[in-house]
Structures are given as structure tokens and as C-alpha cells.
Design a protein around this motif. Structure first.
Motif, PDB file in Angstrom:
ATOM      1  N   SER A  61       0.848  -1.195   0.000  1.00  0.00           N
ATOM      2  CA  SER A  61       0.000   0.000   0.000  1.00  0.00           C
ATOM      3  C   SER A  61       0.884   1.246   0.000  1.00  0.00           C
ATOM      4  O   SER A  61       2.105   1.146   0.196  1.00  0.00           O
ATOM      5  CB  SER A  61      -0.871   0.024   1.263  1.00  0.00           C
ATOM      6  OG  SER A  61      -0.044   0.166   2.408  1.00  0.00           O
ATOM      7  N   GLY A  62       0.242   2.384  -0.163  1.00  0.00           N
ATOM      8  CA  GLY A  62       0.963   3.645  -0.128  1.00  0.00           C
ATOM      9  C   GLY A  62       1.540   3.922   1.249  1.00  0.00           C
ATOM     10  O   GLY A  62       2.693   4.365   1.389  1.00  0.00           O
ATOM     11  N   ALA A  63       0.732   3.667   2.286  1.00  0.00           N
ATOM     12  CA  ALA A  63       1.209   3.925   3.647  1.00  0.00           C
ATOM     13  C   ALA A  63       2.446   3.076   3.939  1.00  0.00           C
ATOM     14  O   ALA A  63       3.410   3.552   4.553  1.00  0.00           O
ATOM     15  CB  ALA A  63       0.098   3.628   4.652  1.00  0.00           C
ATOM     16  N   ASN A 118       5.474   4.487   2.347  1.00  0.00           N
ATOM     17  CA  ASN A 118       5.981   5.629   3.113  1.00  0.00           C
ATOM     18  C   ASN A 118       6.627   5.194   4.430  1.00  0.00           C
ATOM     19  O   ASN A 118       7.605   5.795   4.872  1.00  0.00           O
ATOM     20  CB  ASN A 118       4.851   6.627   3.370  1.00  0.00           C
ATOM     21  CG  ASN A 118       4.487   7.393   2.102  1.00  0.00           C
ATOM     22  OD1 ASN A 118       5.301   7.502   1.185  1.00  0.00           O
ATOM     23  ND2 ASN A 118       3.274   7.904   2.040  1.00  0.00           N
ATOM     24  N   PHE A 155      -0.653  14.575   2.929  1.00  0.00           N
ATOM     25  CA  PHE A 155      -1.281  13.307   3.330  1.00  0.00           C
ATOM     26  C   PHE A 155      -0.331  12.178   2.973  1.00  0.00           C
ATOM     27  O   PHE A 155       0.061  12.043   1.820  1.00  0.00           O
ATOM     28  CB  PHE A 155      -2.630  13.084   2.627  1.00  0.00           C
ATOM     29  CG  PHE A 155      -3.291  11.804   3.078  1.00  0.00           C
ATOM     30  CD1 PHE A 155      -4.031  11.759   4.250  1.00  0.00           C
ATOM     31  CD2 PHE A 155      -3.137  10.625   2.357  1.00  0.00           C
ATOM     32  CE1 PHE A 155      -4.608  10.568   4.694  1.00  0.00           C
ATOM     33  CE2 PHE A 155      -3.709   9.435   2.791  1.00  0.00           C
ATOM     34  CZ  PHE A 155      -4.450   9.411   3.956  1.00  0.00           C
ATOM     35  N   HIS A 156       0.046  11.398   3.983  1.00  0.00           N
ATOM     36  CA  HIS A 156       0.985  10.306   3.722  1.00  0.00           C
ATOM     37  C   HIS A 156       0.454   8.943   4.140  1.00  0.00           C
ATOM     38  O   HIS A 156       1.166   7.949   3.986  1.00  0.00           O
ATOM     39  CB  HIS A 156       2.323  10.582   4.403  1.00  0.00           C
ATOM     40  CG  HIS A 156       3.032  11.798   3.862  1.00  0.00           C
ATOM     41  ND1 HIS A 156       3.450  11.888   2.553  1.00  0.00           N
ATOM     42  CD2 HIS A 156       3.363  12.984   4.450  1.00  0.00           C
ATOM     43  CE1 HIS A 156       4.040  13.072   2.355  1.00  0.00           C
ATOM     44  NE2 HIS A 156       3.981  13.756   3.476  1.00  0.00           N
ATOM     45  N   GLY A 157      -0.777   8.868   4.686  1.00  0.00           N
ATOM     46  CA  GLY A 157      -1.337   7.564   5.011  1.00  0.00           C
ATOM     47  C   GLY A 157      -1.976   7.524   6.385  1.00  0.00           C
ATOM     48  O   GLY A 157      -2.058   8.536   7.084  1.00  0.00           O
ATOM     49  N   GLU A 208       4.722  15.430  -1.085  1.00  0.00           N
ATOM     50  CA  GLU A 208       4.056  15.018  -2.323  1.00  0.00           C
ATOM     51  C   GLU A 208       4.304  16.141  -3.345  1.00  0.00           C
ATOM     52  O   GLU A 208       3.963  17.295  -3.067  1.00  0.00           O
ATOM     53  CB  GLU A 208       2.537  14.915  -2.133  1.00  0.00           C
ATOM     54  CG  GLU A 208       2.051  14.022  -1.021  1.00  0.00           C
ATOM     55  CD  GLU A 208       0.684  14.485  -0.514  1.00  0.00           C
ATOM     56  OE1 GLU A 208       0.627  15.195   0.521  1.00  0.00           O
ATOM     57  OE2 GLU A 208      -0.329  14.176  -1.149  1.00  0.00           O
ATOM     58  N   GLU A 252      -4.809  14.602  -1.305  1.00  0.00           N
ATOM     59  CA  GLU A 252      -5.912  14.685  -0.343  1.00  0.00           C
ATOM     60  C   GLU A 252      -6.047  16.103   0.211  1.00  0.00           C
ATOM     61  O   GLU A 252      -7.126  16.523   0.609  1.00  0.00           O
ATOM     62  CB  GLU A 252      -5.700  13.706   0.813  1.00  0.00           C
ATOM     63  CG  GLU A 252      -5.538  12.248   0.387  1.00  0.00           C
ATOM     64  CD  GLU A 252      -6.703  11.745  -0.428  1.00  0.00           C
ATOM     65  OE1 GLU A 252      -7.831  11.799   0.065  1.00  0.00           O
ATOM     66  OE2 GLU A 252      -6.474  11.303  -1.562  1.00  0.00           O
ATOM     67  N   ASP A 295       6.691  11.599  -2.189  1.00  0.00           N
ATOM     68  CA  ASP A 295       5.561  10.670  -2.081  1.00  0.00           C
ATOM     69  C   ASP A 295       4.731  10.802  -3.360  1.00  0.00           C
ATOM     70  O   ASP A 295       3.976  11.770  -3.528  1.00  0.00           O
ATOM     71  CB  ASP A 295       4.740  11.024  -0.832  1.00  0.00           C
ATOM     72  CG  ASP A 295       3.462  10.187  -0.711  1.00  0.00           C
ATOM     73  OD1 ASP A 295       3.090   9.496  -1.683  1.00  0.00           O
ATOM     74  OD2 ASP A 295       2.826  10.246   0.368  1.00  0.00           O
ATOM     75  N   VAL A 353       2.613   8.417  -4.313  1.00  0.00           N
ATOM     76  CA  VAL A 353       1.604   7.357  -4.186  1.00  0.00           C
ATOM     77  C   VAL A 353       0.412   7.678  -5.091  1.00  0.00           C
ATOM     78  O   VAL A 353      -0.103   6.806  -5.799  1.00  0.00           O
ATOM     79  CB  VAL A 353       1.169   7.209  -2.710  1.00  0.00           C
ATOM     80  CG1 VAL A 353      -0.096   6.366  -2.589  1.00  0.00           C
ATOM     81  CG2 VAL A 353       2.305   6.590  -1.899  1.00  0.00           C
ATOM     82  N   GLN A 354       0.007   8.944  -5.093  1.00  0.00           N
ATOM     83  CA  GLN A 354      -1.170   9.333  -5.879  1.00  0.00           C
ATOM     84  C   GLN A 354      -0.786   9.899  -7.250  1.00  0.00           C
ATOM     85  O   GLN A 354      -1.409   9.602  -8.255  1.00  0.00           O
ATOM     86  CB  GLN A 354      -1.997  10.360  -5.094  1.00  0.00           C
ATOM     87  CG  GLN A 354      -3.318  10.688  -5.737  1.00  0.00           C
ATOM     88  CD  GLN A 354      -4.305  11.395  -4.817  1.00  0.00           C
ATOM     89  OE1 GLN A 354      -5.061  12.219  -5.258  1.00  0.00           O
ATOM     90  NE2 GLN A 354      -4.319  11.058  -3.543  1.00  0.00           N
ATOM     91  N   LYS A 357      -0.992   2.955  -5.483  1.00  0.00           N
ATOM     92  CA  LYS A 357      -2.181   3.213  -6.306  1.00  0.00           C
ATOM     93  C   LYS A 357      -2.085   2.726  -7.761  1.00  0.00           C
ATOM     94  O   LYS A 357      -2.324   1.550  -8.032  1.00  0.00           O
ATOM     95  CB  LYS A 357      -2.515   4.704  -6.251  1.00  0.00           C
ATOM     96  CG  LYS A 357      -3.024   5.143  -4.867  1.00  0.00           C
ATOM     97  CD  LYS A 357      -3.567   6.546  -4.912  1.00  0.00           C
ATOM     98  CE  LYS A 357      -4.005   7.103  -3.572  1.00  0.00           C
ATOM     99  NZ  LYS A 357      -5.317   6.673  -3.128  1.00  0.00           N
TER     100      LYS A 357
HETATM  101  C1  LIG Z   1       0.022  10.941  -1.395  1.00  0.00           C
HETATM  102  C2  LIG Z   1      -0.487   9.737  -0.657  1.00  0.00           C
HETATM  103  N1  LIG Z   1       0.341   9.069   0.151  1.00  0.00           N
HETATM  104  C3  LIG Z   1      -0.066   7.970   0.807  1.00  0.00           C
HETATM  105  C4  LIG Z   1      -1.347   7.496   0.698  1.00  0.00           C
HETATM  106  C5  LIG Z   1      -1.760   6.264   1.453  1.00  0.00           C
HETATM  107  O1  LIG Z   1      -1.925   5.212   0.572  1.00  0.00           O
HETATM  108  P1  LIG Z   1      -2.721   3.883   1.004  1.00  0.00           P
HETATM  109  O2  LIG Z   1      -4.134   4.286   1.228  1.00  0.00           O
HETATM  110  O3  LIG Z   1      -2.524   2.949  -0.142  1.00  0.00           O
HETATM  111  O4  LIG Z   1      -2.064   3.399   2.253  1.00  0.00           O
HETATM  112  C6  LIG Z   1      -2.247   8.166  -0.140  1.00  0.00           C
HETATM  113  C7  LIG Z   1      -3.650   7.709  -0.272  1.00  0.00           C
HETATM  114  O5  LIG Z   1      -4.517   8.431  -0.649  1.00  0.00           O
HETATM  115  C8  LIG Z   1      -1.800   9.310  -0.841  1.00  0.00           C
HETATM  116  O6  LIG Z   1      -2.627  10.000  -1.630  1.00  0.00           O
END
Ligand SMILES: Cc1ncc(COP(=O)(O)O)c(C=O)c1O
Length: 388
Positions: free
Chosen positions: A94-96, A99, A127-129, A181, A186, A214, A216-217, A243
Motif C-alpha cells: 500500500s501507499g502507507a 511511506n 497526506f501520507h497515510g 508530495e 488529499e 511521495d 503514491v497518488q 495506487k
Molecule cells: C500521497 C499519498 N500518500 C499515501 C497514501 C496512502 O496510501 P494507502 O491508502 O494505499 O495506504 C495516499 C492515499 O490516498 C496518498 O494519496
């Protein structure tokens, strides 16, 4: 429903299947997908290359564990590091988790330099999780409230403020990294200024800090380049993504280069499922399709088309404070809070999202074509008309 913890306020619709940019619900209706599973389904739904990769791999081997070598994982690491300009990578789910790996890497990097309580600079609005470390890194009190004590070791800075970062650099010898990011998602779809990020890169170089981005998005072609930093003339030391990498299979990656790539060693991080054969086979198909079909270019062109259409529509343009974002990561800030537009969109057969209260967010599949993009823009404009 009642057997689920109520962590989500779910909309009253269930999808049975999808195809391309459309989702089909059990109520018999078709919906144009303007959110792609929160930026996940870059290749849309039921993409034949992803389906074939999952089928083929599932026929052979789903999981073996990281006790052994995994061919698809090694191939994916090779291709992803090539695309990113990185040296190596770690896979989580996952993204979290991506990170978390980056945060652990930065702390270990600090300890190796003799810093006992290493700190990471993180930004307001970030937003990092939702794990404890990543929610502590997140710049939104609502996400943190009730989960104190937060994880220590984060220093908050305002975004796009070079002087504030220079002050932190002058006063805080414990800092070892900056995590940001390139396009805050978010937090309301705020791209960081290119010259700010370039200055952050320079400060990191001067101070021997790691620059962790980051993505992730915004990664995996969503912003119009494979990674958003590739449009900014800089390279981070660490980049995280998730993602859109898996198009729906659970995968996250933490990539590193240079000294950062040598920090985590055997036994210092892990994940039972991370990068298993099934998710890596699917992600390889995703990455190759993104490249072969030039989906980063398509994201740029279709994002522009959607933004232009909204601006060209006088009534909706009058209600829009600002359109932000890059490629197919668009935030349309309206004059007032607009959370109700999500339900209204659903009633109109349109899946959209609202973030930061007043910002309508679009993250459609990267495969969207011009006529579908026009349909999406027209649907959003109609929602904004009625809202006005
Ligand atoms: C920039 C960013 N980092 C981390 C996350 C967390 O990812 P996850 O929900 O897959 O843990 C998100 C989720 O929206 C995100 O947008």
C-alpha cells in the motif's frame, strides 16, 4: 453492512463489473468513472493486459514469500527503477507501507550519521497515510485527532516556503530528510511550485538530507510524466508510489538511489506479501502498458481538454475559483464547500470526489479518450451549474 467497522461513509451503490472508463452497478446503471478507485485504475476496469497477467500468474503461483527469489518481483524492480531513475526498490502492499519504508530508511540513514533522534520535515496539507507514522507525518489534524501520542520525529513546514525550510535547516541539527508530495492530493490538489521543489533539492544537497517524494497518488503517469518530479528537473533520493502501479492489486513501492539505496539491509524491513508473484505480474503489465500506450502523454492531453472545457463553459467557469493539478489529477476549487456534489454526481451517473471541503477532484483512468473526457467535463459542468 453492520458487520463492517464504520470507517467509511459509503455511498449507496455497489458495482458488479467495469469496462474501460465505465462501471456498472447492481442497480443496472452505468457510471462514468471520474475517480478511478481514488487514482488506482489508471488502465480503467477489466483491462485485457492486466486481466491476462493476473490469470496467467494465478494459474502458476500466487504467493511464495520473500524467503525466496521472485522472478516477477525482480523484473518489476528492474523496470520501475529504470523508469524512475532509481537504483533499487522495496515492495509493500500500500501507499502507507511504501511511506513507512521511506521513513524507516531516513531514520536509519540519520542514525548512521550519528543523529540519535532523526527528524523528517513534512509539509502542511500533506497526506501520507493512515498508519501511526504516516498519520503523524500527515498535515491534517482531523486525521490525527484521537490517535495521540503521535509518532515523534516530524517537523512541520509550510508548503512552498523556502525561507521557512532554511530556518529549520539553520536551527534543527536532527533533520535528516524532507518528505513531500510533488502534488498534494488529499490536501486539495496543490502542485508544489517547481522552484520551491528545486530549492528543497538544493537544501537537501547542502545539508546531506534525503529528499523523499511521495508519488503514491501522482505517480505512474497520472501527472503527465511517469513520475511528477520528471517534469521538474530534479531527482529525489527516495520515491514512494502505490495506487496506479497495480491498477487494483495491492502494491506499494519505495525506491531509492545513491547512498539511500544502500541503507536498508537484511532483516531491517520486510513484508510477508510485499511484491508477491501475483501483484508483480499484474504491475508489470500495468507499467508496460503505460509505456507502450504513452499514457503519460494522454494524461497531459486529456487533463488539458477537461480543464479547457470547464473554463470554456461560462456558467461553470463563474463558479470556479481555480483549477489546479497536472495531467489527470485535477482539483476544481469552487466558491463554497461542495461535498454534496458527490451524491449529485452519483445521481447523474458520474463518479467524482470532493476533497478539502470545496475542491472537486477528478482522477479518471489514464486511458480516457477525447469523447469520454468531453463527457466527463460536460457532466462536471452540469453539476456545477446546478450547484450555482
Ligand atoms: C500521497 C499519498 N500518500 C499515501 C497514501 C496512502 O496510501 P494507502 O491508502 O494505499 O495506504 C495516499 C492515499 O490516498 C496518498 O494519496
Amino acid at each position: 453492512m453492520s458487520a463492517l467497522m464504520q470507517t467509511y461513509a459509503r455511498l449507496p451503490v455497489t458495482f458488479s463489473h467495469g469496462e474501460g472508463v465505465y462501471l456498472y452497478a447492481t442497480n443496472g446503471r452505468r457510471y462514468l468513472d471520474g475517480i478511478a478507485g481514488i487514482g488506482v485504475n489508471g488502465l480503467g476496469h477489466a483491462h485485457p493486459a492486466v486481466t491476462a497477467a493476473i490469470r496467467e500468474q494465478a494459474d502458476k503461483l500466487v504467493h511464495s514469500s520473500n524467503l525466496y527469489r521472485i522472478e516477477a518481483q525482480e523484473q518489476l524492480a528492474t523496470e520501475l527503477t529504470r523508469v524512475a531513475g532509481m537504483d533499487n526498490c522495496f515492495f509493500g502492499n500500500s501507499g502507507a507501507e511504501a511511506n513507512e519504508a521511506a521513513i524507516k530508511l531516513a531514520r536509519l540513514y540519520g542514525h548512521r550519521r550519528g543523529i540519535e533522534r532523526p527528524a523528517i520535515v513534512v509539509l502542511e496539507g500533506a497526506f501520507h497515510g493512515r498508519t501511526l507514522a504516516t498519520l503523524s507525518a500527515t498535515g491534517n489534524r482531523k486525521i490525527q485527532a484521537g490517535f495521540e501520542p503521535l509518532v515523534a520525529g516530524f517537523v512541520r513546514a509550510p508548503r512552498d516556503d523556502v525561507d521557512a525550510l532554511r530556518q529549520i535547516a539553520a536551527n534543527n541539527p536532527d533533520v535528516v530528510a524532507v518528505m513531500a508530495e510533488p502534488i498534494q492530493g488529499e490536501g486539495g490538489v496543490h502542485p508544489l511550485a517547481a522552484d520551491y521543489l528545486q530549492a528543497v533539492r538544493q537544501i537537501c544537497d547542502e545539508k546531506d538530507w534525503l529528499l523523499i517524494l511521495d508519488e503514491v497518488q501522482c505517480g505512474n503517469a497520472r501527472s503527465g510524466t511517469y513520475f511528477a518530479y520528471q517534469g521538474l528537473e530534479l531527482v529525489p533520493d527516495v520515491v514512494t508510489t502505490a495506487k496506479g502501479l497495480g491498477n487494483g492489486v495491492p502494491i506499494g513501492a519505495c525506491l531509492a538511489r545513491g547512498p539511500a539505496a544502500g541503507v536498508l539491509g537484511a532483516g531491517q524491513h520486510g513484508s510477508t506479501y510485499g511484491g508477491n508473484p501475483l501483484v508483480c505480474a499484474a504491475s508489470l503489465a500495468v507499467l508496460r502498458t503505460i509505456e507502450q500506450q504513452h499514457l503519460a502523454d494522454n494524461a497531459r492531453e486529456m487533463g488539458q481538454l477537461i480543464a479547457d472545457s470547464l473554463v470554456a463553459d461560462r456558467v461553470s467557469a463563474g463558479q470556479i475559483v481555480e483549477i489546479r493539478g497536472r495531467g489527470l489529477m485535477l482539483g476544481i476549487e469552487l466558491r463554497r464547500d461542495c461535498a454534496e456534489l458527490v451524491q449529485r454526481g452519483l445521481d447523474a451517473g458520474l463518479l467524482i470526489n470532493v476533497t478539502a471541503g470545496n475542491t472537486l477532484r477528478l482522477l479518471p483512468p489514464l486511458i480516457i479518450n477525447a469523447s469520454e473526457a468531453r463527457e466527463l467535463a460536460a457532466g462536471v459542468a452540469a453539476l456545477i451549474h446546478d450547484f450555482a
